[in-house]
Design a protein around this motif. Sequence first.
Motif, mmCIF file in Angstrom:
data_model
loop_
_atom_site.group_PDB
_atom_site.id
_atom_site.type_symbol
_atom_site.label_atom_id
_atom_site.label_comp_id
_atom_site.label_asym_id
_atom_site.label_seq_id
_atom_site.Cartn_x
_atom_site.Cartn_y
_atom_site.Cartn_z
ATOM 1 N N ASP A 140 5.575 77.662 18.778
ATOM 2 C CA ASP A 140 6.282 76.757 19.676
ATOM 3 C C ASP A 140 6.238 77.342 21.074
ATOM 4 N N ILE A 141 5.980 76.517 22.053
ATOM 5 C CA ILE A 141 5.857 76.983 23.442
ATOM 6 C C ILE A 141 7.110 77.727 23.915
ATOM 7 N N LYS A 142 8.262 77.392 23.340
ATOM 8 C CA LYS A 142 9.508 78.056 23.776
ATOM 9 C C LYS A 142 9.471 79.561 23.495
ATOM 10 N N ALA B 231 -0.274 77.799 23.116
ATOM 11 C CA ALA B 231 0.707 77.734 22.026
ATOM 12 C C ALA B 231 0.105 77.046 20.800
ATOM 13 N N ASP B 232 -0.638 75.963 21.033
ATOM 14 C CA ASP B 232 -1.263 75.249 19.914
ATOM 15 C C ASP B 232 -2.262 76.129 19.175
ATOM 16 N N GLY C 214 -10.303 76.953 25.738
ATOM 17 C CA GLY C 214 -11.194 76.286 26.675
ATOM 18 C C GLY C 214 -10.994 76.741 28.113
ATOM 19 N N ILE C 215 -10.595 78.008 28.261
ATOM 20 C CA ILE C 215 -10.467 78.596 29.595
ATOM 21 C C ILE C 215 -11.364 79.830 29.638
ATOM 22 N N SER C 216 -11.651 80.297 30.841
ATOM 23 C CA SER C 216 -12.529 81.466 30.957
ATOM 24 C C SER C 216 -11.792 82.738 30.527
ATOM 25 N N ASP D 259 -0.010 72.564 30.851
ATOM 26 C CA ASP D 259 -1.100 72.176 29.957
ATOM 27 C C ASP D 259 -1.761 73.402 29.339
ATOM 28 N N VAL D 260 -2.002 74.429 30.146
ATOM 29 C CA VAL D 260 -2.610 75.660 29.634
ATOM 30 C C VAL D 260 -1.664 76.329 28.640
ATOM 31 N N LEU D 261 -0.379 76.363 28.962
ATOM 32 C CA LEU D 261 0.594 76.956 28.035
ATOM 33 C C LEU D 261 0.659 76.193 26.718
#
Length: 72
Positions: free
Chosen positions: A67-69, A61-62, A34-36, A55-57
């Motif tokens: 995992d975001i790590k 990741a999702d 949901g980003i350009s 939030d963007v990260l």
Amino acid sequence: MDKNAERYKVISQNIKKYRKIKNMTQKELSEKVGISLSYLTKIEAEKCNKTFSLDVLFDIADVLDIDIKNFF
């Protein structure tokens, strides 16, 4: 950002790496997050000079199902 420039570079290159592992284009990832497309392109740029929020990260990741790590 100078103080954290190296950290942003590592994160941006890892986003690119995991996106490619998932065989996704930048366009596909940007749409799902949901980003350009231009924003994602700047995030993934070799000389990343774009800051981005947790939030963007989390959203990236999702979508990549990791995992975001792994970005760090």
